[in-house]
Structures are given as structure tokens and as C-alpha cells.
Enzyme design. Structure first.
Site, PDB file in Angstrom:
ATOM      1  N   SER A 213     -45.071  65.922  88.585  1.00  0.00           N
ATOM      2  CA  SER A 213     -43.918  66.325  89.390  1.00  0.00           C
ATOM      3  C   SER A 213     -44.359  67.087  90.629  1.00  0.00           C
ATOM      4  O   SER A 213     -45.358  67.814  90.610  1.00  0.00           O
ATOM      5  CB  SER A 213     -42.994  67.229  88.564  1.00  0.00           C
ATOM      6  OG  SER A 213     -42.001  67.823  89.356  1.00  0.00           O
TER       7      SER A 213
ATOM      8  N   TYR B  43     -40.828  74.948  84.444  1.00  0.00           N
ATOM      9  CA  TYR B  43     -41.015  73.491  84.369  1.00  0.00           C
ATOM     10  C   TYR B  43     -42.229  73.070  85.190  1.00  0.00           C
ATOM     11  O   TYR B  43     -43.124  72.370  84.698  1.00  0.00           O
ATOM     12  CB  TYR B  43     -39.765  72.762  84.858  1.00  0.00           C
ATOM     13  CG  TYR B  43     -40.020  71.304  85.153  1.00  0.00           C
ATOM     14  CD1 TYR B  43     -40.410  70.436  84.134  1.00  0.00           C
ATOM     15  CD2 TYR B  43     -39.904  70.806  86.440  1.00  0.00           C
ATOM     16  CE1 TYR B  43     -40.677  69.095  84.402  1.00  0.00           C
ATOM     17  CE2 TYR B  43     -40.161  69.479  86.714  1.00  0.00           C
ATOM     18  CZ  TYR B  43     -40.545  68.625  85.700  1.00  0.00           C
ATOM     19  OH  TYR B  43     -40.817  67.304  85.968  1.00  0.00           O
TER      20      TYR B  43
ATOM     21  N   LYS C 248     -45.980  71.443  83.950  1.00  0.00           N
ATOM     22  CA  LYS C 248     -46.619  70.230  84.472  1.00  0.00           C
ATOM     23  C   LYS C 248     -48.008  70.545  85.032  1.00  0.00           C
ATOM     24  O   LYS C 248     -48.964  69.782  84.841  1.00  0.00           O
ATOM     25  CB  LYS C 248     -45.739  69.598  85.547  1.00  0.00           C
ATOM     26  CG  LYS C 248     -44.503  68.888  85.012  1.00  0.00           C
ATOM     27  CD  LYS C 248     -44.876  67.653  84.201  1.00  0.00           C
ATOM     28  CE  LYS C 248     -43.686  66.817  83.851  1.00  0.00           C
ATOM     29  NZ  LYS C 248     -44.035  65.607  83.072  1.00  0.00           N
TER      30      LYS C 248
END
Length: 329
Positions: free
Chosen positions: A120, A144, A148
Site C-alpha cells: 500500500s 494500517y 504493511k
């Protein structure tokens, strides 16, 4: 992948995963989908083999690898809602990082060495400059993105240990739907701008659209994002699988259109495509939202031979609108 291959797609019942599954099946490859169906849809995988399971369940992973020899793996199985990650960062670390480590362990036990990882642009945080390239520092600003980045670090370590080749595809914002209208973007809850706008236009949600912040340092005060058509993402995954053959090491690639649109620009375009007004209201900023994320895609163009051919804003909105008027699941 000139020859027919057997690809294990973890998280293949989700939005982007299901598009890749269709993409691979249409080209004659064998596909097995491994998904816990927490956010995915069994109906989205079509005729692919399906095994229900979770990356945190090592025994289930062992069973799916034991079904038949696997040539390569694509890993989409992650939690991905920024606001949820802020509320429960440990859950995101466990699922997104520990799950990835479990998958690599299972791959090694099965003798599988090629992995395409769904990463991402959130790994970059608020990166400086007009366009973000793969050399930009990883400075995530939400859990988040941090999960990643940690998963990428774990994969890079595994590659240095030898015997593993990883392409980490850093998506900016996936959008659009399959031209057939058979599969599209359906999350519960839905947090992405384009499906939320189109759900309201289609009458599936009463609305209005919430505009989270109008005081960002952008021309109209709203966040700017780079959107890429989900079919272009599927094509990039197929190209990355082929490119990894005979290679080792960890290789990051940005996937976007190379152009940014503000929230208000997306809303205006959606009204045009849907042919109707869409109500909106102002709301406070969301924690963890960068103000601008726009990709430099030169590396993917030059090394993978990839071009985002479907990623103009109207095409993304038109294909998504076709699905939202008659959703299949």
C-alpha cells in the site's frame, strides 16, 4: 507466465483478489483461493478452487499447500481500514504481519519461492514532493500503513535469507469494476470514497457523502488521491508473477495512475457519470489521513512493462457505476 501455472491467491475472494482470479482463469491458469471470508465473498471467485481458512492458522495453510504443487503465491489477505487500525492496532499487526510471516513459513515448507505481495501507498505516510517513488522513505502515519511496512520488512528479511523472490506492489487507490459487471467493490462497512458516492447515487445508501476535512494544504482543501483501475492492478500482478521467474530478492513497485484527484473532483465526476446530484456534508478530518498520495509509476512501466490503460477517472467511475446499479453480492 508463458506456461500454465498453479497460483495460490490468499485473500482471493476480496475486491482486488477476485479481479486477479478472473484475470488468471481467463488466461488458462489454475487458481486456488484461500480466504477466511471475513470481508470477501465466496461468489466472487467464480470457478476457482476454494479453501476457507486464515493465514494465522498454520495447519490450514499446510493443508492448502498439500492439495497440489503450487508455482507461486499472491497475498491479498489483510485488514485495510485505516480508522479501524487506529482503534485496534494490535489486531492489524497480528493479522497483517504475523499472517505474512506464517505464509512465508508455509511457502518454504512447500518449496514455493515466488510471492506477489499486496502492499500500500500507506507505507509512505505524508511523503514530500508531487510524485512518490519507491525510494521515498517509509514513514507511515497510521497503524494500517505501519503493518504493511512491517510486513514488507519481514519479506525483505526472508529474501535476504535466500530462496525467496518477492514483488511488493504498493497500490495507491483501487477503483472501478470488472467490465462484465459480475464483480465489483463491496465492503461492510464501506469506507472508500468512490463506492460510497456511487452507493448513494444508486439509492443503496441514503447518504449524504461525508467530506472528511476541507482544510488540507491542497487547491480545494480536500485530500488528493491517485486512483488506479482494479483491472490494471490485476494485469500488474500477472506481469509481476512472470517477472519474478528466475529472480531473487525483494522488489517494490508503485501502482497508480500517476495523477491525483481531490475528493471534490471525484464527487463532481461521479455526479456527471451517474447523471444525478449527490448530496455531501462536511465532516472532521479522519485520524491518519495523508493530505496527498500520488504515485510515480516509472519503475513498473520500465521493469514490468505495465501501463494503467483503464485508469482515467471516468472509466473507473463508469465501470463501478455499472456494478453498483446491479450488484451481484
Amino acid at each position: 507466465m508463458g506456461r500454465t501455472s498453479h497460483i495460490l491467491v490468499c485473500g482471493g475472494a476480496g475486491y482486488i483478489g477476485s479481479h486477479l482470479v478472473r484475470h488468471l482463469l481467463e488466461r488458462g491458469h489454475r487458481v486456488t483461493v484461500f480466504d477466511n471470508l471475513s470481508t470477501g465473498h465466496r461468489a466472487a471467485v467464480g470457478n476457482a478452487d476454494f479453501a476457507e481458512g486464515d493465514l494465522l492458522d498454520s495447519a490450514a495453510l499446510g493443508r492448502v499447500f498439500a492439495r497440489a504443487p503450487v508455482d507461486a503465491v499472491v497475498h491479498f489477505a489483510a485488514l485495510s481500514i485505516v480508522a479501524d487500525s487506529v482503534r485496534d492496532p494490535e489486531r492489524y499487526r497480528r493479522n497483517n504481519v504475523d499472517g505474512t510471516v506464517n505464509l512465508v513459513r508455509a511457502m518454504r515448507q512447500a518449496g514455493v519461492r515466488r510471492l506477489v505481495f499486496s502492499s500500500s501507498a500507506a507505507v509512505y505516510g505524508n511523503a514530500p514532493g508531487e510524485w512518490i517513488d519507491e525510494e521515498a522513505p517509509k514513514q507511515p502515519i497510521n497503524p494500517y500503513g505501519a503493518s504493511k511496512a512491517m510486513a514488507e520488512d519481514a519479506l525483505a528479511d526472508a529474501c535476504r535469507d535466500g530462496g525467496l523472490a518477492v514483488a511488493s506492489l504498493r497500490y495507491f487507490n483501487a477503483a472501478g469494476a470488472h467490465p462484465s459487471g459480475m464483480i465489483g467493490e463491496s465492503h461492510q462497512p464501506e469506507t472508500h470514497l468512490i463506492p460510497n458516492v456511487l452507493r448513494i447515487a444508486a439509492g443503496a445508501d441514503a447518504g449524504p457523502v461525508q467530506i472528511f476535512g476541507r482544510d488540507y494544504p491542497t487547491a480545494d482543501g480536500t485530500c488528493i488521491r491517485d486512483y488506479v483501475h482494479v483491472d490494471d492492478l490485476a494485469d500488474a500482478h500477472r506481469r509481476a508473477l512472470a517477472w519474478l521467474e528466475g529472480r531473487d530478492g525483494f522488489h517494490p513497485f508503485n501502482l497508480g495512475s500517476g495523477r491525483g484527484f481531490s475528493v471534490l473532483e471525484v464527487l463532481e465526476a461521479a455526479c456527471r457519470v451517474a447523471g444525478r446530484p449527490i448530496r455531501s456534508i462536511d465532516a472532521p478530518r479522519r485520524s491518519g489521513d495523508p493530505h496527498r498520495l500520488v504515485a510515480s509509476i516509472t519503475r513498473a512501466e520500465q521493469m514490468l512493462g505495465w501501463l494503467p490503460l483503464c485508469s482515467d477517472l471516468d472509466t473507473m467511475l463508469e465501470t463501478a457505476w455499472r456494478w453498483h446499479r446491479a450488484p451481484r453480492f
